[in-house]
Design a protein around this motif. Structure first.
Motif, mmCIF file in Angstrom:
data_model
loop_
_atom_site.group_PDB
_atom_site.id
_atom_site.type_symbol
_atom_site.label_atom_id
_atom_site.label_comp_id
_atom_site.label_asym_id
_atom_site.label_seq_id
_atom_site.Cartn_x
_atom_site.Cartn_y
_atom_site.Cartn_z
ATOM 1 N N PRO A 92 -0.286 -3.481 -0.912
ATOM 2 C CA PRO A 92 -0.069 -4.577 -1.878
ATOM 3 C C PRO A 92 -1.148 -4.623 -2.964
ATOM 4 O O PRO A 92 -0.850 -4.945 -4.113
ATOM 5 C CB PRO A 92 -0.129 -5.839 -1.017
ATOM 6 C CG PRO A 92 0.203 -5.390 0.358
ATOM 7 C CD PRO A 92 -0.329 -3.989 0.466
ATOM 8 N N PHE B 32 0.121 -4.132 5.016
ATOM 9 C CA PHE B 32 -0.136 -5.540 4.683
ATOM 10 C C PHE B 32 -1.325 -5.730 3.762
ATOM 11 O O PHE B 32 -1.418 -6.732 3.057
ATOM 12 C CB PHE B 32 -0.352 -6.360 5.967
ATOM 13 C CG PHE B 32 0.817 -6.309 6.901
ATOM 14 C CD1 PHE B 32 2.083 -6.683 6.469
ATOM 15 C CD2 PHE B 32 0.665 -5.872 8.208
ATOM 16 C CE1 PHE B 32 3.173 -6.632 7.317
ATOM 17 C CE2 PHE B 32 1.752 -5.813 9.067
ATOM 18 C CZ PHE B 32 3.005 -6.192 8.626
ATOM 19 N N ILE B 33 -2.273 -4.795 3.793
ATOM 20 C CA ILE B 33 -3.530 -5.015 3.061
ATOM 21 C C ILE B 33 -3.710 -4.030 1.906
ATOM 22 O O ILE B 33 -3.927 -4.433 0.767
ATOM 23 C CB ILE B 33 -4.737 -4.895 4.028
ATOM 24 C CG1 ILE B 33 -4.565 -5.854 5.213
ATOM 25 C CG2 ILE B 33 -6.040 -5.149 3.290
ATOM 26 C CD1 ILE B 33 -4.407 -7.310 4.846
ATOM 27 N N GLN C 27 -0.321 -0.737 9.881
ATOM 28 C CA GLN C 27 -0.259 -2.159 9.534
ATOM 29 C C GLN C 27 -1.240 -2.488 8.412
ATOM 30 O O GLN C 27 -0.918 -3.236 7.489
ATOM 31 C CB GLN C 27 -0.583 -3.022 10.758
ATOM 32 C CG GLN C 27 0.524 -3.049 11.796
ATOM 33 C CD GLN C 27 0.080 -3.753 13.071
ATOM 34 O OE1 GLN C 27 -1.067 -3.632 13.500
ATOM 35 N NE2 GLN C 27 1.003 -4.484 13.680
#
Lengths: 237, 240
Positions: free
Chosen positions: A160, A156-157, A152
């Motif tokens: 990107p 998500f971090i 995750q």
């Protein structure tokens, strides 16, 4: 008399055209613009599909290279090492004449896409890895401290942010890849360089034919780098 | 609530924690002070396993954090952490920074997460900054967003790793104010800090660490006014 300024311009223009039309090489290029364009389109096609394959493989190999699982790590490193450590030209020959026929009956263009895609994936992997490692390690810690899993946090971090860092070198890689597709003329994929070879063989107009080929390549690479600049500007917030 | 037993941690050959034992109660605010390199931050980071201890055990509400099969991702959801360098997500707005974990981990609806986030941002005094990116915030504002982000997971404990050490002096106060309010609400907090004023005023207990050892612990009055250990005395004489 009604010879105005524009007519004079037109007059000199035709004079230049008339002179050019007397040159054989110029005629060859003009009469074969369609062939050049067809070659260029195939070059773009090979590049496009190679980029797709390269991006997918590159992302997987980059994550694999950073994996703590020994087998995955070994496979990724071997893949990257092989395709970065041997010439693309030889890889094309090996895959088209040697490896791919064992699996299925590929056209030269399919083989070209596979070879260029595999090769590009190795470079993309290193670009992506550098991008991921350039993201501050506090970002991963912050994400994990909130209770996100490693996956995750990546999704998500880290990725990107890495994506933004990676755009300039990635665009560079695409430009290189487009130019490198000229090597697949060796297995008779009828892309731009192959078009040039055929025309040169029948006309011997080296300067005109290869000059025209250069112009076509240059236009294509210029468009890619302009697209890259545009993306970069859009993401720069 | 938090029990630490014989915690050892080494980086290669360098032993940073040499057997820490302590017990932290619910609603207690513990401030950890000590010179740089004494292992304060490492101790804090071992509690939510950002660093893996080599030896020893940590229990939160009776559950062993250090167990090999512990569900560390779930345990971390109950421990908020605030970092010295904020570590806000630069590609997300303030609001998204706060809502991300509740939405992705707790599967909260976007509306619900945003309601909670706006409430938390108001609480830290940044109710009007919800659609701003971290790069547009001052250090103090960033740290307050980071606190709101950690609180959004409704943790049982908050860990603060030198939360004001990288701030300009005039911004330290606003962050400490937020932390003080949090302490008054009854949050269990472990604060690694160099802010002796905060430790004295807000802390219920103070730990003095040096060379990887918990040298002395006691109420702020005991530690600051009547330290027993010569190391504590030497340290405090330099910083107070």
């Amino acid at each position: 008399m009604d010879f105005g300024f524009t007519n004079t311009e037109w007059f000199f223009g035709t004079m230049i055209m008339d002179k050019l039309n007397e040159i054989y090489g110029f005629q060859v290029v003009v009469n074969n613009l369609g062939n050049f364009a067809m070659g260029a389109v195939l070059t773009l096609e090979i590049t496009f599909f190679s980029i797709l394959i390269g991006m997918v493989l590159g992302l997987i190999a980059a994550l694999g290279r950073m994996s703590r699982m020994k087998i995955i790590n070994f496979i990724s490193v071997s893949y990257i090492d092989f395709f970065r450590g041997t010439p693309l030209f030889v890889q094309i020959l090996l895959l088209y004449f040697g490896v791919i026929p064992l699996v299925f009956d590929a056209t030269p263009v399919q083989a070209a896409i596979i070879a260029c895609g595999l090769n590009s994936g190795a470079y993309v992997a290193e670009i992506v890895r550098a991008g991921i490692q350039a993201v501050d390690k506090g970002q991963m810690e912050a994400a994990r401290s909130l209770g996100m899993t490693h996956g995750q946090s990546m999704r998500f971090i880290i990725l990107p942010q890495a994506f933004k860092i990676v755009i300039p070198p990635l665009i560079n890689e695409f430009v290189m890849l487009l130019k490198d597709t000229s090597l697949v003329s060796a297995i008779s994929a009828h892309e731009l360089t192959h078009t040039g070879k055929m025309l040169y063989a029948s006309t011997y107009q080296a300067v005109w034919v290869w000059g025209a080929v250069c112009v076509f390549y240059f236009i294509m690479t210029k468009v890619i780098s302009m697209l890259g600049d545009w993306t970069e500007r859009r993401l720069a917030t | 609530m938090i029990v630490v037993k014989n915690l050892h941690k080494s980086f290669d050959k360098l032993e940073v924690l040499k057997g820490i034992d302590c017990h932290i109660h619910q609603k207690e605010v513990v401030c950890v002070i000590g010179p740089s390199g004494s292992g304060k931050s490492t101790f804090l980071r071992c509690i939510n396993r950002l660093e893996e201890a080599q030896q020893g055990q940590i229990f939160i509400d009776g559950e062993e954090v250090t167990a090999p099969n512990a569900d560390i991702n779930r345990i971390r959801q109950e421990m908020g952490m605030v970092f010295q360098l904020f570590n806000l997500f630069p590609h997300k707005t303030t609001l998204e920074n706060v809502t991300l974990a509740p939405i992705k981990i707790k599967k909260m609806s976007k509306e619900e997460a945003e309601d909670i986030a706006i409430g938390l941002l108001r609480k830290v005094g940044l109710g009007d900054k919800d659609h701003v990116y971290p790069s547009q915030l001052s250090g103090g504002q960033k740290q307050r967003v980071a606190i709101a982000r950690a609180l959004a997971m409704q943790p049982k404990v908050m860990l603060f790793d030198e939360p004001t050490s990288s701030l300009d002096p005039e911004m330290v106060g606003e962050v400490l104010e937020v932390m003080k309010n949090l302490a008054l609400e009854g949050m269990t907090m472990i604060v690694v800090t160099h802010e002796m004023g905060f430790a004295r005023e807000v802390g219920h207990r103070v730990f003095f660490m040096d060379e990887g050892i918990l040298m002395e612990e006691g109420t702020p009055a005991q530690i600051f006014d009547n330290p027993q250990n010569p190391r504590t005395q030497a340290f405090l004489s330099k910083v107070l």
